[in-house]
Design a protein around this motif. Sequence first.
Motif, mmCIF file in Angstrom:
data_model
loop_
_atom_site.group_PDB
_atom_site.id
_atom_site.type_symbol
_atom_site.label_atom_id
_atom_site.label_comp_id
_atom_site.label_asym_id
_atom_site.label_seq_id
_atom_site.Cartn_x
_atom_site.Cartn_y
_atom_site.Cartn_z
ATOM 1 N N HIS B 306 49.020 5.006 36.536
ATOM 2 C CA HIS B 306 50.305 4.389 36.912
ATOM 3 C C HIS B 306 51.452 5.080 36.157
ATOM 4 C CE1 HIS B 306 53.542 1.498 37.417
ATOM 5 N NE2 HIS B 306 52.858 1.015 38.445
ATOM 6 N N ARG B 308 54.108 4.042 34.882
ATOM 7 C CA ARG B 308 54.822 3.346 33.813
ATOM 8 C C ARG B 308 53.908 2.604 32.836
ATOM 9 N NH1 ARG B 308 58.087 2.172 38.116
ATOM 10 N NH2 ARG B 308 57.302 0.051 38.284
ATOM 11 N N TRP B 309 52.632 2.546 33.081
ATOM 12 C CA TRP B 309 51.767 1.841 32.134
ATOM 13 C C TRP B 309 51.637 2.681 30.865
ATOM 14 C CZ3 TRP B 309 45.883 1.527 31.498
ATOM 15 C CH2 TRP B 309 45.551 0.434 30.673
ATOM 16 N N LEU B 351 49.841 -4.705 43.364
ATOM 17 C CA LEU B 351 51.208 -4.185 43.227
ATOM 18 C C LEU B 351 51.632 -4.185 41.762
ATOM 19 C CD1 LEU B 351 52.918 -5.678 46.403
ATOM 20 C CD2 LEU B 351 51.945 -3.408 46.071
ATOM 21 N N SER B 352 50.717 -3.783 40.920
ATOM 22 C CA SER B 352 51.007 -3.576 39.506
ATOM 23 C C SER B 352 50.064 -2.475 39.019
ATOM 24 C CB SER B 352 50.811 -4.870 38.720
ATOM 25 O OG SER B 352 51.283 -4.690 37.396
ATOM 26 N N TYR B 353 50.144 -2.168 37.721
ATOM 27 C CA TYR B 353 49.419 -0.985 37.247
ATOM 28 C C TYR B 353 47.896 -1.041 37.408
ATOM 29 C CZ TYR B 353 48.538 -3.450 32.813
ATOM 30 O OH TYR B 353 48.114 -4.335 31.865
ATOM 31 N N PRO B 354 47.241 -2.221 37.421
ATOM 32 C CA PRO B 354 45.785 -2.180 37.644
ATOM 33 C C PRO B 354 45.383 -1.531 38.973
ATOM 34 C CG PRO B 354 46.404 -4.295 36.723
ATOM 35 C CD PRO B 354 47.682 -3.603 37.078
ATOM 36 N N ASN B 356 46.147 1.193 39.870
ATOM 37 C CA ASN B 356 45.947 2.618 39.612
ATOM 38 C C ASN B 356 44.643 2.922 38.890
ATOM 39 O OD1 ASN B 356 48.770 2.173 40.290
ATOM 40 N ND2 ASN B 356 49.008 4.348 39.875
#
Lengths: 267, 394
Positions: B306, B308-309, B351-354, B356
């Motif tokens: 991701h 931004r993570w 719809l968040s970093y997981p 990825n």
Amino acid sequence: MAAAAAGWLKRPIALGLAMLALGAIVAAALVAIIRHAAPPDVRTAFPAGEIVVGVDGSFPPFALDDGETLQGLDIDLARAIARDIDLPARFLNIGYYALHDALISGRVDLLISALRVDPARMDDLRYTASYFDNGFVLITDADDSDANFDALKEARIAYEYASSAESQIRDWEEDGRQLMRRPYELPQYALDALRLEQADAAIVDATTFRLYQSAHMDWSAKSEFISHDPYAIALRIDRVDAWKLVDSALAALKESGELAKIIDRWL
Amino acid sequence: MSWLTRAGAAAAVKRNRRAPLLILLLAAVFALAVPRPAPDHVPFGEQQNVETANPLLCVHTLLENEVQEAKIKRSLVLARELGATTIVQFFPWAYHEPSKGRFNWERADRILGHANRQGLQVIARLGLVPAWARPSGPDQPSTLNYLPAESFEDFARYAAAFARRYAEAVKALIIWNEPNLSFEWGYRQVDPAAYARLLRVSYEQVKAANPDMQVLAGALAPTLERRGSAAGLNELEYLSAMYRQGAGDVFDALAIHTYGFRDPPAAEPNRERLNFRRAELLREVMIAHGDGDKPAFITEFGWNDHPRWTSAVRPSQRSAYTIRAYDYAKSNWDWLESLCLWALRYPADLLSYPDNFTLVSADFSKKPIYFALQDYSRQRARSEALWLPPPLDG
């Protein structure tokens, strides 16, 4: 004769009972109206005298734990909401996968952690209104007055490879729209391509766009949402009073312009 | 009503009283007569075989919440085409024993039927407590990971029933997931002694039901938490504590979770750092307790890409690191049976970093890492780049 007397006596008793029942109904209705109109009691909503906020401090600019402090958009928002409710905020930094269980088990009062409204969790959670929309945006050059979604034909469109943007482009192509795909490894490269006139449009999420704009103040671009991904504050479904207080605090922050300032500070 | 006779009106009233009954009867007849859509059953299809040059390749699937059977099958076809020999799949106790002693195997039958037909071996992860086996109520809210000690025997009976029913379809069972994290232990203080007891009672019942079923312990989360932390306990100390409780006698192999975070796969292991080769430190604990002959399965590993993570790498690094991790494991870890990536696909994007961590998105779009692993399994080199080079000024 006795039966007649009894009948005579029964009438006022029945009338009295009816009046009492009517009175009870009116009183209940009044209580309901007052309860609905009056804000919930803070001590009932947050009996511990503080608001415990669950965040995932690994996801800037929403929350970042640098080893000493937690900071970010979600942290500032939580503090502003707590200030409005007149209680202190305390943060628990929790990994993404543990957030919801922390809420369900009562470890935290609410989650402010770049969480989208998830319809699948509506049985357990109650969401506030959205505080940020991280949907995908179509970006075009601000100087190109004709550029918008409807004008995009045979345009060079830049995006992050295998992202949701690519799925969107595929849908458009299936609808007969002719586009020239420009896939890049990273979403910021897609914006570089647009800025450097190697693409006519780019698709990225709203956060990426705003961060890129902050880093390239001399570049002006215009954006148009093509999908919506609302971030909201989550509470346990049975915490109705707490939800009312938080939702109304959020509404006040929107109304006063404080929310917009918080977002601008980080994005 | 003026044109009705009194008798006619009375009859009409009677007819009206019967009307609801008639409507119900008609509705019932209609419901039986009109053909209903067939249930969403997808044939298992022809028996397939996995062709791969990477027999360690395994992926963690998340099919337990997949509603459409066609998507279950499509996911497993993708796993086979990737070159995976094995999958790890979660089989929630709460789904399969909704009330005590009453099993419903429909979902598991479907998933395992498709997996086996694709030629995939299955490691089953068991967990998730049904409401009847855990405390509940406003005064004691419990999560689905809260397994009270008095329900250990019930869980073990579920594991045994599973082992008996799927003797042919499943090669190993993982008893619980990441019990060294408090949230995976029902948001209680982690307790290696309690987990060792759960493992013992499960092992004994599973072996009684099916002596050939392998029982995998641990699936401990990689974490640096120190003793006394409310969040959990690092897996090295936790495993040592399990051995001190006699757990060494009641598992056939260790399940390991090890993530790369930002380190390349060959980065040296260190007790104070999380990286891929941290698995070697767990191995040292096994050897120190005389368990060096037992194999291990890495049932979760991977890198995240991701943008931004804070613990992510770039997509190109993710692909390269993952391939090098397989190379490293093949050359150095003769004790390893499978190296399983978290995760093939989520049923819906978060719809968040997981998101990825996955190899394909919820809409089945293949990510760069999928192609990289597939090429590696087929021992071929890709001639075309997946993306354009970074744009340069001028």
